[in-house]
Design a protein around this motif. Structure first.
Motif, short mmCIF file in Angstrom:
data_model
loop_
_atom_site.label_atom_id
_atom_site.label_comp_id
_atom_site.label_asym_id
_atom_site.label_seq_id
_atom_site.Cartn_x
_atom_site.Cartn_y
_atom_site.Cartn_z
N GLU A 39 41.41 9.33 32.63
CA GLU A 39 42.41 10.21 33.22
C GLU A 39 43.64 9.54 33.43
OE1 GLU A 39 42.63 12.81 37.47
OE2 GLU A 39 40.79 12.00 36.73
N ASP A 40 43.84 8.55 34.07
CA ASP A 40 45.01 7.88 34.48
C ASP A 40 45.62 7.68 33.14
OD1 ASP A 40 45.01 8.31 37.14
OD2 ASP A 40 44.14 6.38 37.57
N ALA A 41 44.98 6.82 32.16
CA ALA A 41 45.54 6.57 30.93
C ALA A 41 46.32 7.74 30.35
CB ALA A 41 44.57 6.00 29.96
N HIS A 42 45.92 8.91 30.58
CA HIS A 42 46.59 10.05 29.89
C HIS A 42 47.22 11.14 30.96
CE1 HIS A 42 43.19 9.13 27.25
NE2 HIS A 42 44.20 9.87 26.36
N MET A 52 55.17 9.71 27.65
CA MET A 52 55.26 8.44 28.15
C MET A 52 53.91 7.92 29.14
SD MET A 52 56.79 5.60 27.56
CE MET A 52 58.55 5.84 26.88
N THR A 53 52.85 7.94 28.63
CA THR A 53 51.54 7.70 29.28
C THR A 53 51.04 6.04 28.64
OG1 THR A 53 50.08 8.67 27.72
CG2 THR A 53 51.00 9.99 29.58
N MET A 54 50.11 5.79 29.57
CA MET A 54 49.62 4.64 29.06
C MET A 54 48.93 4.81 27.55
SD MET A 54 50.30 2.27 31.28
CE MET A 54 49.03 0.91 31.67
N ALA A 55 48.11 5.79 27.34
CA ALA A 55 47.52 6.06 26.38
C ALA A 55 48.61 6.39 25.15
CB ALA A 55 46.68 7.22 26.55
N GLY A 56 49.60 7.23 25.50
CA GLY A 56 50.61 7.31 24.69
C GLY A 56 51.21 6.15 24.01
N ILE A 57 51.71 5.25 24.97
CA ILE A 57 52.36 4.02 24.53
C ILE A 57 51.34 3.18 23.73
CG2 ILE A 57 53.12 1.68 25.42
CD1 ILE A 57 53.94 3.44 28.00
N VAL A 58 50.08 3.21 24.03
CA VAL A 58 49.08 2.19 23.00
C VAL A 58 49.19 2.91 21.76
CG1 VAL A 58 46.68 1.49 22.92
CG2 VAL A 58 47.89 1.39 25.04
N SER A 59 48.97 4.12 21.64
CA SER A 59 49.07 5.07 20.40
C SER A 59 50.33 4.57 19.70
CB SER A 59 48.82 6.51 20.49
OG SER A 59 48.99 6.97 19.25
N HIS A 60 51.41 4.74 20.31
CA HIS A 60 52.69 4.45 19.57
C HIS A 60 52.69 3.08 19.01
CE1 HIS A 60 57.18 4.31 18.98
NE2 HIS A 60 57.01 3.06 19.69
N LEU A 61 52.40 2.18 19.87
CA LEU A 61 52.35 0.65 19.41
C LEU A 61 51.55 0.51 18.16
CD1 LEU A 61 52.57 -1.07 22.65
CD2 LEU A 61 54.38 -0.89 20.94
N ARG A 93 51.19 11.21 20.95
CA ARG A 93 50.34 12.29 21.54
C ARG A 93 49.05 11.98 21.28
NH1 ARG A 93 53.31 17.10 22.27
NH2 ARG A 93 55.52 16.54 21.24
N ALA A 94 48.22 11.43 22.47
CA ALA A 94 46.98 10.92 22.37
C ALA A 94 45.91 11.62 23.43
CB ALA A 94 47.05 9.53 23.08
N GLU A 95 46.41 12.87 23.56
CA GLU A 95 45.40 13.79 24.35
C GLU A 95 43.98 13.90 23.71
OE1 GLU A 95 48.26 15.21 22.58
OE2 GLU A 95 49.58 15.42 24.12
N GLY A 96 43.19 13.61 24.61
CA GLY A 96 41.60 13.54 24.41
C GLY A 96 41.12 12.45 23.54
N MET A 156 54.95 0.05 30.73
CA MET A 156 53.66 0.12 31.10
C MET A 156 53.62 -0.41 32.54
SD MET A 156 51.41 -0.73 27.60
CE MET A 156 50.02 -0.07 28.01
N ASP A 157 54.23 -1.53 32.92
CA ASP A 157 54.45 -2.07 34.05
C ASP A 157 54.74 -1.03 35.31
OD1 ASP A 157 53.97 -4.92 33.53
OD2 ASP A 157 56.15 -5.25 33.27
N ALA A 158 55.86 -0.19 34.77
CA ALA A 158 56.18 0.74 35.71
C ALA A 158 55.39 1.76 35.96
CB ALA A 158 57.64 1.18 35.58
N ILE A 159 54.70 2.20 34.90
CA ILE A 159 53.81 3.39 34.82
C ILE A 159 52.50 3.05 35.66
CG2 ILE A 159 52.25 4.75 33.51
CD1 ILE A 159 54.40 4.61 31.22
N ARG A 160 52.12 1.68 35.29
CA ARG A 160 51.00 1.37 36.17
C ARG A 160 50.84 1.33 37.36
NH1 ARG A 160 45.58 -0.92 34.65
NH2 ARG A 160 44.54 -0.88 36.68
#
Length: 170
Positions: A39-42, A52-61, A93-96, A156-160
């Motif tokens: 939930e928080d990752a998204h 710009m979510t944690m999940a979105g950044i991991v997907s992008h990378l 876009r990493a929804e779900g 990710m530092d700031a988002i976390r």
């Protein structure tokens, strides 16, 4: 397996140092995701950047690793969400998609990138004829990917911290 967060040696050859810094930034991506719920990752915490979510950044990378090393350097077909015009920023876009799956896909993509880097010299240039950036040397691409990964690790530092107050560099 989470990569080690170890800085490269102070005195080593160019390959050891560049790959050491790259691996450390990749490891920080994993570190920033440790203990985070799906939930928080998204969850978006930056109103002007909803992707710009944690999940979105991991997907992008994951997808930029694919783009730079497989597509631009090796000249493979330009396939993946980053090559579609709609929706914008499709690679973020990493929804779900569970965070664990995204991290696994990222780790596997890093493994593919590592094999490509290990098999080629830094002075070799990319092979994709359709993109000007595909003419860059592997050294240039690697330095760019260190910068790209580090920049997003900073996001990710700031988002976390905004998500749950967790801080720390490594």
């Amino acid at each position: 397996m989470t990569p080690s967060r170890t800085r490269p040696p102070f005195s080593a050859d160019e390959r050891t140092q560049l790959l050491g810094w790259f691996d450390m930034q990749r490891a920080i991506v994993h570190y920033k995701c440790e203990g985070l719920s799906d939930e928080d990752a998204h969850r978006a915490v930056l109103p002007s950047s909803p992707l710009m979510t944690m999940a979105g950044i991991v997907s992008h990378l994951r997808w930029v690793e694919h783009t730079w090393f497989e597509v631009l350097f090796l000249g493979r077909p330009a396939e993946g969400p980053q090559f579609v015009n709609e929706p914008e920023d499709a690679d973020m876009r990493a929804e779900g998609i569970p965070l664990a799956q995204l991290l696994d896909e990222y780790e596997k993509q890093c493994g593919v990138s590592d094999e490509i880097i290990a098999a080629h010299g830094f002075d070799e240039v990319g092979r994709h004829p359709d993109f000007a950036s595909g003419q860059a040397s592997l050294r240039w691409m690697l330095i760019h990917m260190i910068e790209e990964t580090a920049r997003h690790a900073g996001h990710m530092d700031a988002i976390r911290e905004l998500l749950d107050g967790e801080t720390g560099y490594y």
